[in-house]
Write an enzyme that holds these catalytic residues in place. Structure first.
Site, PDB file in Angstrom:
ATOM      1  N   ARG A  88       0.825  -1.206   0.000  1.00 44.77           N
ATOM      2  CA  ARG A  88       0.000   0.000   0.000  1.00 44.77           C
ATOM      3  C   ARG A  88       0.863   1.261   0.000  1.00 44.77           C
ATOM      4  NH1 ARG A  88      -5.220  -1.790   0.425  1.00 44.77           N
ATOM      5  NH2 ARG A  88      -6.654  -0.328   1.335  1.00 44.77           N
ATOM      6  N   ARG A 127     -22.233   0.015  -2.420  1.00 45.96           N
ATOM      7  CA  ARG A 127     -21.759  -1.364  -2.365  1.00 45.96           C
ATOM      8  C   ARG A 127     -22.249  -2.106  -1.120  1.00 45.96           C
ATOM      9  NH1 ARG A 127     -15.330  -2.662  -2.572  1.00 45.96           N
ATOM     10  NH2 ARG A 127     -15.227  -1.799  -0.482  1.00 45.96           N
ATOM     11  N   ARG A 160     -19.791  -2.091   4.300  1.00 45.76           N
ATOM     12  CA  ARG A 160     -18.577  -1.905   5.085  1.00 45.76           C
ATOM     13  C   ARG A 160     -18.641  -0.571   5.804  1.00 45.76           C
ATOM     14  NH1 ARG A 160     -13.501  -3.316   1.350  1.00 45.76           N
ATOM     15  NH2 ARG A 160     -12.771  -1.426   2.356  1.00 45.76           N
ATOM     16  N   ARG A 171      -9.862   7.620   2.136  1.00 45.30           N
ATOM     17  CA  ARG A 171      -9.154   6.485   1.535  1.00 45.30           C
ATOM     18  C   ARG A 171      -8.560   6.870   0.187  1.00 45.30           C
ATOM     19  NH1 ARG A 171     -14.058   2.676   1.762  1.00 45.30           N
ATOM     20  NH2 ARG A 171     -12.878   1.198   0.501  1.00 45.30           N
TER      21      ARG A 171
HETATM   22  P1  ADP Z   1     -10.069  -0.717  -0.281  1.00 42.00           P
HETATM   23  O1  ADP Z   1      -8.954  -1.012  -1.233  1.00 42.00           O
HETATM   24  O2  ADP Z   1     -11.419  -0.787  -0.921  1.00 42.00           O
HETATM   25  O3  ADP Z   1      -9.889   0.546   0.498  1.00 42.00           O
HETATM   26  P2  ADP Z   1      -9.209  -2.869   1.548  1.00 42.00           P
HETATM   27  O4  ADP Z   1     -10.097  -3.966   1.985  1.00 42.00           O
HETATM   28  O5  ADP Z   1      -8.044  -3.232   0.710  1.00 42.00           O
HETATM   29  O6  ADP Z   1     -10.179  -1.845   0.808  1.00 42.00           O
HETATM   30  O7  ADP Z   1      -8.676  -2.065   2.808  1.00 42.00           O
HETATM   31  C1  ADP Z   1      -9.520  -1.593   3.821  1.00 42.00           C
HETATM   32  C2  ADP Z   1      -8.693  -0.926   4.931  1.00 42.00           C
HETATM   33  O8  ADP Z   1      -7.826  -1.895   5.531  1.00 42.00           O
HETATM   34  C3  ADP Z   1      -7.756   0.189   4.481  1.00 42.00           C
HETATM   35  O9  ADP Z   1      -8.394   1.449   4.381  1.00 42.00           O
HETATM   36  C4  ADP Z   1      -6.686   0.151   5.578  1.00 42.00           C
HETATM   37  O10 ADP Z   1      -7.131   0.784   6.751  1.00 42.00           O
HETATM   38  C5  ADP Z   1      -6.564  -1.336   5.870  1.00 42.00           C
HETATM   39  N1  ADP Z   1      -5.512  -1.967   5.035  1.00 42.00           N
HETATM   40  C6  ADP Z   1      -5.699  -2.935   4.092  1.00 42.00           C
HETATM   41  N2  ADP Z   1      -4.537  -3.287   3.524  1.00 42.00           N
HETATM   42  C7  ADP Z   1      -3.575  -2.528   4.116  1.00 42.00           C
HETATM   43  C8  ADP Z   1      -2.172  -2.407   3.965  1.00 42.00           C
HETATM   44  N3  ADP Z   1      -1.481  -3.128   3.071  1.00 42.00           N
HETATM   45  N4  ADP Z   1      -1.514  -1.510   4.740  1.00 42.00           N
HETATM   46  C9  ADP Z   1      -2.168  -0.770   5.636  1.00 42.00           C
HETATM   47  N5  ADP Z   1      -3.483  -0.821   5.827  1.00 42.00           N
HETATM   48  C10 ADP Z   1      -4.203  -1.689   5.084  1.00 42.00           C
END
Ligand code: ADP
Ligand code: ZN
Length: 214
Positions: A88, A127, A160, A171
Site C-alpha cells: 500500500r 456497495r 462496510r 481512503r
Molecule cells: P479498499 O482497497 O477498498 O480501500 P481494503 O479492503 O483493501 O479496501 O482495505 C480496507 C482498509 O484496511 C484500508 O483502508 C486500511 O485501513 C486497511 N488496510 C488494508 N490493507 C492494508 C495495507 N497493506 N496496509 C495498511 N493498511 C491496510
C-alpha cells in the site's frame, strides 16, 4: 504465478482477485479481508485495526508486513498467490521485495486497475457484501434480487463501515499520497501492466488476463 493488484479503493481488486484465484488456483491474499476478519474475531489486532480502518487510514506497516510474510510462506502459496491491497506504500513494497529475494521468488506481474475518483465514489457508496460467501452487490449496477439478501446463499448483506462518503474520500487521499507512487516503483521493475477498470466485470477480467499472458 505471483501477482499484485494495484488500484484505488473501488477499482475492483477484490472482484478480479477472486476470478484470478479460480482461474489459476492460487490463493487471494487480501490484507483488508485479513484485517476485517480480525475485527470480527475480536482479537487485539482487530480492535486496534478497526479504529484506523474506520478512519480510512493505513494500519501500521509492521503489522501488515508481518501478516504477509507469514501468509506467503504457507504451503498453499507454493504455486503462487494474488496480493490484493498489499503493498500500500513504498515501505511495504520494499519489505515485500526483500522477503521475496530471501525466498528466491519474484513477482510475475503487477496489474494496475485504473478508475476515476468520481467512479470510485459511485461504486463504493452503493456497495454491499455478503459476509457468508463474499459475493458483492451494488444497489444500481448489480442489485440483489431481494433487497438486503445475498442471491447466492441467502446471507444478510452488509455495508462496510468504511464505505461512507467521508471515509471514502479519506481512503482516496491516502491512495493518491501513499499507494499511487507504487506505479513508478513497479514501472522501474518493468512488470507493471495498466488495465482500464471500466465496463463489465467480465470485460475487465478478460483484459487482466491478456496482460498476464504478455
Ligand atoms: P479498499 O482497497 O477498498 O480501500 P481494503 O479492503 O483493501 O479496501 O482495505 C480496507 C482498509 O484496511 C484500508 O483502508 C486500511 O485501513 C486497511 N488496510 C488494508 N490493507 C492494508 C495495507 N497493506 N496496509 C495498511 N493498511 C491496510
Ligand atoms: Zn452469500
Amino acid at each position: 504465478m505471483r501477482l499484485i493488484l494495484l488500484g484505488p479503493p473501488g477499482a475492483g481488486k477484490g472482484t478480479q482477485a477472486k476470478l484470478l484465484k479460480e482461474k489459476f488456483q492460487i490463493p487471494q491474499i487480501s490484507t483488508g479481508d485479513i484485517l476485517r476478519q480480525a475485527v470480527k474475531d475480536n482479537t487485539e489486532l482487530g480492535a486496534r485495526a478497526k479504529i484506523v480502518m474506520d478512519a480510512g487510514q493505513l494500519v501500521p506497516d509492521n503489522v501488515v508486513i508481518d501478516l504477509i510474510k507469514d501468509r506467503i510462506r504457507q504451503e498453499d502459496c507454493k504455486a503462487g498467490f494474488i496480493l490484493d491491497g498489499f503493498p500500500r506504500n513504498i515501505a511495504q513494497a520494499e519489505k515485500l521485495s526483500e522477503t521475496l529475494v530471501e525466498m528466491n521468488l519474484r513477482i510475475d506481474k503487477v496489474i494496475d486497475l485504473e478508475v476515476s475518483a468520481e467512479e470510485v465514489l459511485n461504486r463504493l457508496t452503493g456497495r454491499s457484501t455478503c459476509p457468508e460467501c463474499g459475493a458483492m452487490f451494488h444497489h444500481i449496477s448489480r442489485p440483489p434480487k431481494v433487497s438486503g439478501v445475498c442471491d447466492g446463499c441467502g446471507g444478510r448483506l452488509e455495508q462496510r463501515p468504511d464505505d461512507n462518503r467521508e471515509t471514502i474520500q479519506e481512503r482516496l487521499k491516502v491512495y493518491m499520497g501513499s499507494t499511487a507512487p507504487l506505479k513508478e516503483f513497479y514501472k522501474k521493475q518493468e512488470n507493471l501492466k495498466m488495465v482500464e477498470a471500466k465496463g463489465s466485470v467480465e470485460e475487465i477480467f478478460s483484459n487482466v488476463c491478456k496482460m498476464i499472458d504478455v
